[in-house]
Design a protein around this motif. Structure first.
Motif, PDB file in Angstrom:
ATOM      1  N   THR A 134       0.782  -1.126  -0.127  1.00  0.00           N
ATOM      2  CA  THR A 134       0.130   0.123  -0.008  1.00  0.00           C
ATOM      3  C   THR A 134       0.900   1.264  -0.075  1.00  0.00           C
ATOM      4  O   THR A 134       0.721   2.170  -0.970  1.00  0.00           O
ATOM      5  CB  THR A 134      -0.970   0.019   1.098  1.00  0.00           C
ATOM      6  OG1 THR A 134      -1.690  -1.279   1.064  1.00  0.00           O
ATOM      7  CG2 THR A 134      -1.748   1.149   1.282  1.00  0.00           C
ATOM      8  N   MET A 180      -6.774  -5.748   1.672  1.00  0.00           N
ATOM      9  CA  MET A 180      -7.602  -6.094   2.616  1.00  0.00           C
ATOM     10  C   MET A 180      -8.690  -7.022   2.047  1.00  0.00           C
ATOM     11  O   MET A 180      -9.328  -7.913   2.669  1.00  0.00           O
ATOM     12  CB  MET A 180      -8.443  -4.767   3.077  1.00  0.00           C
ATOM     13  CG  MET A 180      -7.576  -3.926   3.945  1.00  0.00           C
ATOM     14  SD  MET A 180      -7.375  -4.657   5.349  1.00  0.00           S
ATOM     15  CE  MET A 180      -5.401  -5.005   5.269  1.00  0.00           C
ATOM     16  N   GLN A 218      -9.640  -1.856   9.042  1.00  0.00           N
ATOM     17  CA  GLN A 218      -8.321  -2.233   8.602  1.00  0.00           C
ATOM     18  C   GLN A 218      -7.770  -3.231   9.289  1.00  0.00           C
ATOM     19  O   GLN A 218      -6.311  -3.369   9.960  1.00  0.00           O
ATOM     20  CB  GLN A 218      -7.673  -0.962   8.387  1.00  0.00           C
ATOM     21  CG  GLN A 218      -7.979  -0.200   7.371  1.00  0.00           C
ATOM     22  CD  GLN A 218      -7.760  -0.369   6.027  1.00  0.00           C
ATOM     23  OE1 GLN A 218      -6.754  -0.339   5.612  1.00  0.00           O
ATOM     24  NE2 GLN A 218      -8.701  -0.776   5.135  1.00  0.00           N
ATOM     25  N   ILE A 248     -12.884  -4.691   7.073  1.00  0.00           N
ATOM     26  CA  ILE A 248     -12.208  -3.931   6.259  1.00  0.00           C
ATOM     27  C   ILE A 248     -12.184  -2.513   6.665  1.00  0.00           C
ATOM     28  O   ILE A 248     -11.306  -1.757   6.613  1.00  0.00           O
ATOM     29  CB  ILE A 248     -13.095  -3.802   4.789  1.00  0.00           C
ATOM     30  CG1 ILE A 248     -12.416  -5.202   4.219  1.00  0.00           C
ATOM     31  CG2 ILE A 248     -12.539  -2.872   3.951  1.00  0.00           C
ATOM     32  CD1 ILE A 248     -13.162  -5.372   2.606  1.00  0.00           C
ATOM     33  N   ASP A 249     -13.543  -2.215   7.384  1.00  0.00           N
ATOM     34  CA  ASP A 249     -13.539  -0.859   7.946  1.00  0.00           C
ATOM     35  C   ASP A 249     -12.682  -0.483   8.998  1.00  0.00           C
ATOM     36  O   ASP A 249     -12.026   0.595   9.090  1.00  0.00           O
ATOM     37  CB  ASP A 249     -15.181  -0.466   8.255  1.00  0.00           C
ATOM     38  CG  ASP A 249     -16.034  -0.529   7.226  1.00  0.00           C
ATOM     39  OD1 ASP A 249     -15.736  -0.272   5.964  1.00  0.00           O
ATOM     40  OD2 ASP A 249     -17.328  -0.909   7.735  1.00  0.00           O
ATOM     41  N   SER A 302      -3.616   8.249   6.394  1.00  0.00           N
ATOM     42  CA  SER A 302      -3.861   6.818   6.373  1.00  0.00           C
ATOM     43  C   SER A 302      -4.515   6.433   4.956  1.00  0.00           C
ATOM     44  O   SER A 302      -5.498   7.074   4.846  1.00  0.00           O
ATOM     45  CB  SER A 302      -4.602   6.425   7.603  1.00  0.00           C
ATOM     46  OG  SER A 302      -3.932   6.891   8.747  1.00  0.00           O
ATOM     47  N   GLN A 303      -4.217   5.182   4.393  1.00  0.00           N
ATOM     48  CA  GLN A 303      -4.999   4.925   3.184  1.00  0.00           C
ATOM     49  C   GLN A 303      -5.663   3.602   3.381  1.00  0.00           C
ATOM     50  O   GLN A 303      -5.123   2.944   4.408  1.00  0.00           O
ATOM     51  CB  GLN A 303      -3.900   4.693   2.189  1.00  0.00           C
ATOM     52  CG  GLN A 303      -3.009   6.012   1.738  1.00  0.00           C
ATOM     53  CD  GLN A 303      -3.989   6.978   1.413  1.00  0.00           C
ATOM     54  OE1 GLN A 303      -4.951   6.674   0.574  1.00  0.00           O
ATOM     55  NE2 GLN A 303      -3.399   8.355   1.444  1.00  0.00           N
ATOM     56  N   LYS A 304      -6.499   3.354   2.728  1.00  0.00           N
ATOM     57  CA  LYS A 304      -7.084   1.874   2.703  1.00  0.00           C
ATOM     58  C   LYS A 304      -6.306   0.928   2.237  1.00  0.00           C
ATOM     59  O   LYS A 304      -5.661   1.237   1.016  1.00  0.00           O
ATOM     60  CB  LYS A 304      -8.593   1.887   2.002  1.00  0.00           C
ATOM     61  CG  LYS A 304      -9.715   2.777   2.567  1.00  0.00           C
ATOM     62  CD  LYS A 304     -10.510   2.130   3.591  1.00  0.00           C
ATOM     63  CE  LYS A 304     -11.466   2.774   4.445  1.00  0.00           C
ATOM     64  NZ  LYS A 304     -11.925   2.046   5.949  1.00  0.00           N
ATOM     65  N   ARG A 305      -5.733  -0.002   2.867  1.00  0.00           N
ATOM     66  CA  ARG A 305      -4.908  -0.848   2.461  1.00  0.00           C
ATOM     67  C   ARG A 305      -5.438  -1.626   1.097  1.00  0.00           C
ATOM     68  O   ARG A 305      -6.556  -1.948   1.003  1.00  0.00           O
ATOM     69  CB  ARG A 305      -4.361  -1.986   3.461  1.00  0.00           C
ATOM     70  CG  ARG A 305      -3.277  -1.372   4.591  1.00  0.00           C
ATOM     71  CD  ARG A 305      -2.938  -2.051   5.477  1.00  0.00           C
ATOM     72  NE  ARG A 305      -2.508  -3.489   4.917  1.00  0.00           N
ATOM     73  CZ  ARG A 305      -1.904  -4.276   5.615  1.00  0.00           C
ATOM     74  NH1 ARG A 305      -1.591  -4.125   7.021  1.00  0.00           N
ATOM     75  NH2 ARG A 305      -1.542  -5.496   5.225  1.00  0.00           N
TER      76      ARG A 305
END
Ligand code: FES
Ligand code: FES
Lengths: 756, 152
Positions: free
Chosen positions: A74, A235, B91, B88-89, A229-232
């Motif tokens: 990421t 996931m 993480q 997911i929310d 912070s990024q969404k990985r």
């Protein structure tokens, strides 16, 4: 000695003298002398080894570091996306092929006397052995917390270069000057004429534009993605059980396998009978194995369970161990080594001998500490898949050092490296264990016996736990002299342990002698930011013959415990508060004082606690990360409960705070798990522990609450993956001292206390 | 023998002694359940049999008497189970290897106790090891899933 040996040895000596802490993370050209390993598919343009753009607007970023949970894919993708002016969600992230072009420059590579463009395997191996082992880093290797530091400049430049080339191509197409073209969200726009083109529309032209040598990078103030912070990107796969791990590799016509290697590490069978094993239904073949990692057997079967059963059914008597056969003897050897003295002082400030010569007994603090061997216990057991067909070798493996693993497997198979491909899969944990190549070598050897069929070779948890290589055991003997103000005027630390670097090099290049003192033996103790008038930290090499390896945070994993618990003893003896002691000894290092102050503030250090609760503190500088932790424990009827952990970490720059936080918590839990109850012991030359029932880790009900603060005051960017681990054990032991008055000097702490 | 996996009836030619985990992974090609220990000590292999969580590594396939559900049967990328969405929310995953098992255990917990306390979570989840130490986020995700399922 052969020329090869000479060069290598000189290199190792040079490497040994290199100072850790500040990593070489200077300029790194994305334009390497190595060939670009990427090939363009139809309708696709390759800009450099890190960026591909398709005519269909697909954008692929190569994140050439293995994903083992640290969020690296990421963050590497975000570095490229930032400069390429696209959103993270718009890029697809691939690991990329195994190639020297993806060499990890984050570590100490500049310190070895090979030109940077010398890509011989030996040169590479030696760089890696130094860089990698020293900081679990290196190569196209993933470890040493060096990935992001390495990628920080290089990945952004790769993105910027591609954007400049796209802009140039668009300018030509539109017949306007390039500086009138703006880019955002994958679209190039000429504001004046209100015309725009997508990246895909100009990608093929753009790839033949000249790549800029040194594309300028955006200032931090302009960042859209980095620092947030990024969404990985991994996931979705990980919550849907997608088959992304090495163990999940499936190929047509595939067979399964496992190994049963000598439980006396490195020994060979002296007598064996495989009849029963071969009779297990589903077994295809039992294959004797003789490797630099030891001797034993491999089993090829129709499924993993048949292979496991057959491996169990091999009737075998193993040769003797070439090392002391039980833990008592091993520990005695470490003691003897300390008695013998004559270590290599990696730090030697002031006049140690003079300081103690006239020290009154009541001003001297002396203590002996130890920590045990540890297994990595990655959640996914060791495994690899291999196929040897038509003179070529294909490998699929969850490994941290693919270039080296491929090189070693090519040697084992007698197949030229150019005919060996290695695809790196996601890893169910690495922690340094997957820097080794044993699992891939075994798969290669079994594939040679499988008539061209692929074989997925999975170890049992028992094999994984019992074969190491392990985090070394160590024993330390320390003394300090206190001044009249209670602060230490002299600290002298002797640490005896086997050398990780020697053991690692030996497994890859058994003919290379290594006679240098190993910095790893004292890492985490000799390199700490304390100023003490006389301060000596010496490594005493104890060659026990047991294979040892990098284990999350390497030397600091145990030496943080040594150093910080002993400092706590000094504080107690001098009647100085442990936080105050550190503030005063660290006054020359504002970054260190900053994290200590922060953790003190967060944890309410010094506030009165209810009866039966107490706090302990520890600090470690490792991999460029300055970390202070406070652990609070409570006495409960079921034993000691770890209630809460506060951590303050200064890493200079946090590219993705969410990932950094997760990594620090992860590192702390890893360290607490080991401190609470893990040890690898030996009896009759064999490892006693075998599975999670006797080599367990922290569980949900034991997990404390966490509060993490990330600071960015350090002038250099630090690593993240390992830095939470070193202070965890000492902060816990110091808290237990505060709670019980009992000083625990040997890990694991479960030898003396019970945990709830 | 016949076995129902995620709603599909499958004919598997296996030794009845073979643990369900290996029948799923190596014979039926269902790879969501992971191998971690083989002795019911880590939870990575957790599946449901008629809705009840079991450690498939120690369950002989011949003794499976009900329908098997694995993580693949829980939800899919465009139709995630609320627990997967919560994961997911928050993480949660790091390496991700334990997470199929964690999610299965969490789904089983919420089926039994829609609003679990911290102690309920401790009890239900302590059999699932995570070497990456994702426990704090797992706890948060279980609570988030409880909320979202309560609203639904
Ligand atoms: S693999 Fe079944 S519980 Fe660990
Ligand atoms: S996420 Fe890696 S073991 Fe749990």
């Amino acid at each position: 000695m052969s020329r090869l040996g000479t060069i290598t040895r000189r290199t190792l000596l040079v490497g040994a003298a290199v100072v850790a802490g500040g990593a070489a993370f200077g300029y790194y050209s994305y334009r390497r002398p190595y060939e670009n390993p990427l090939e363009a598919d139809e309708g696709e343009a390759v800009f450099n080894p890190f960026v591909k753009i398709g005519a269909d607007n697909s954008i692929t970023v190569i994140a050439p570091r293995a994903e083992m949970g640290q969020g690296v894919s990421t963050t590497l993708a975000a570095l490229v996306a930032e400069e390429l002016d696209v959103e993270l969600g718009a890029v697809r992230v691939e690991h990329g092929p195994t190639s020297w072009a993806y060499y990890n420059a984050g570590a100490m590579e500049e310190s070895v006397p090979f030109a940077f463009y010398n890509d011989s395997a030996v040169a590479q191996f030696v760089r890696d052995s130094i860089g990698v082992v020293g900081r679990i880093a290196g190569v196209q290797s993933t470890g040493g917390s060096a990935t992001i530091r390495d990628g920080y400049v290089r990945m952004r430049k790769a993105g910027a270069a591609a954007r400049i080339m796209l802009t140039a191509a668009a300018a030509k197409r539109l017949g306007v000057p390039a500086d009138e073209i703006g880019s955002a969200n994958g679209i190039l726009t000429h504001e004046v004429s209100r015309r725009s083109l997508t990246y895909g529309e100009v990608a093929l032209d753009a790839a033949s534009e000249e790549a800029p040598d040194d594309p300028p990078l955006r200032d931090r103030s302009q960042w859209r993605l980095l620092g947030k912070s990024q969404k990985r990107v991994d996931m979705m796969d990980k919550v849907t059980g997608a088959p992304i791990f090495g163990i999940d590799m499936r190929q047509p016509d595939m067979l399964f396998g496992t190994v049963r290697m000598s439980p006396r590490l490195g020994a060979k069978p002296v007598r064996s009978d495989v009849t029963k094993a071969e009779a297990v239904p589903g077994v295809v073949k039992v294959v004797p194995l003789d490797t630099s990692y030891g001797g034993g057997f491999g089993v090829i079967a129709e499924n993993s369970w048949a292979a496991f059963r057959a491996a169990d059914a091999i009737d075998v008597e193993w040769g003797d161990a070439s090392y002391p056969s039980d833990s008592e003897t091993i520990d005695r050897m470490l003691r003897d080594r300390l008695d013998e003295g004559g270590g290599s002082a990696f730090r030697d400030d002031g006049d140690i001998e003079g300081s103690f010569a006239d020290a009154p007994a009541d001003q001297v603090v002396a203590a002996e500490y130890s920590y045990p061997f540890l297994a990595h216990a990655c959640m996914e057991p060791m495994n690899a898949t291999a196929r040897r067909k038509d003179g070529k070798l294909e490998l699929w493996a969850p490994c941290q050092m693919p270039t080296i693993t491929r090189w070693l497997c090519s040697g084992v198979a007698g197949i030229d490296q150019t005919d060996v491909t290695l695809t790196v899969t996601s890893m169910g944990g690495g922690f340094g264990r997957r820097l080794e190549s044993d699992f891939a070598i075994y798969a290669t050897l079994l594939a040679m016996e499988a008539d061209g069929r692929p074989v997925n070779v999975t170890w049992t948890r028992e094999a994984d736990t019992r074969h190491g290589p392990f985090r070394p055991a160590a024993r330390g003997r320390f003394r300090a002299r206190l001044g009249d103000d209670g602060l230490p005027v002299a600290v002298d630390m002797d640490i005896a342990a086997p050398s990780v670097t020697r053991s690692f090099v030996h497994r890859g290049l058994p003919w290379v002698p290594m006679v240098m003192p190993d910095k790893i033996t004292v890492d985490g103790a000799w390199d700490q930011p304390y100023t003490i008038p006389s301060y000596r930290v010496s490594a005493l090499d104890a060659d026990l013959g047991i294979p040892v390896a990098s284990w999350r945070s390497v030397g600091a994993s145990g030496n943080g415990f040594f150093h910080e618990c002993f400092l706590d003893e000094i504080a107690a003896a001098g009647g100085v508060d442990p936080i105050e002691l550190r503030r005063r000894l660290m006054a020359d290092y504002p970054t260190a004082v900053g994290v200590v102050d922060k953790v003190a503030e967060m944890s309410g250090w010094g506030e009165q606690l209810p009866m039966g609760k107490a706090k302990g503190v520890a600090f470690t500088l490792a991999f460029g990360g300055w970390v202070a932790e406070v652990v609070q424990v409570a006495d409960t009827p079921d034993g000691i409960r770890i209630e809460k952990v506060w951590a303050a970490a200064d890493i200079g720059l946090a590219l993705d705070p969410g990932i950094v936080e997760a990594q620090i918590v992860s590192g702390v839990i890893y360290g607490l798990s080991a401190a609470m109850g893990q040890e690898i012991t030996f009896a009759d030359g064999m490892v006693v522990q075998s599975n999670f029932h006797d080599f367990d880790a922290m569980r949900m009900h034991q997990c404390p609450e966490f509060e993490v603060a990330i600071l960015e005051n350090s002038p250099k960017m630090g690593g993240v993956g390992e830095i939470g681990t070193p202070p965890a054990a000492p902060a816990l032991a110091n808290a237990i001292f505060a709670l019980t008055g009992k000083r625990l000097r040997d890990l694991p702490l479960s030898r003396e206390v019970k945990f709830a | 023998m016949q076995i129902t996996i995620n709603g599909n009836v499958r004919e598997l030619d296996v030794d009845p002694e073979m643990p369900l985990l290996w029948a799923l992974r190596d014979v039926a090609g269902v790879l969501g359940p992971k191998f971690g220990c083989g002795i019911a000590a880590c939870g990575a292999c957790t599946v449901f049999i008629d809705g009840q969580p079991v450690r498939s590594c120690v369950m002989p396939v011949g003794q499976v008497s009900g329908a098997v559900t694995t993580i693949e049967g829980l939800g899919e990328p465009d139709a995630l189970h609320p627990v997967q969405q919560a994961w997911i929310d928050e993480q949660v995953p790091q390496c991700g290897y334990c997470q199929a098992g964690q999610i299965m255990s969490a789904v089983a917990l919420l089926a039994e106790i829609p609003n679990p306390t911290d102690e309920d979570i401790d009890k239900a989840m302590s059999g699932n090891l995570c070497r990456c130490g994702t426990y704090p986020r797992i706890r948060a995700a279980v609570k988030r899933a409880a909320r979202s399922m309560g609203e639904a």
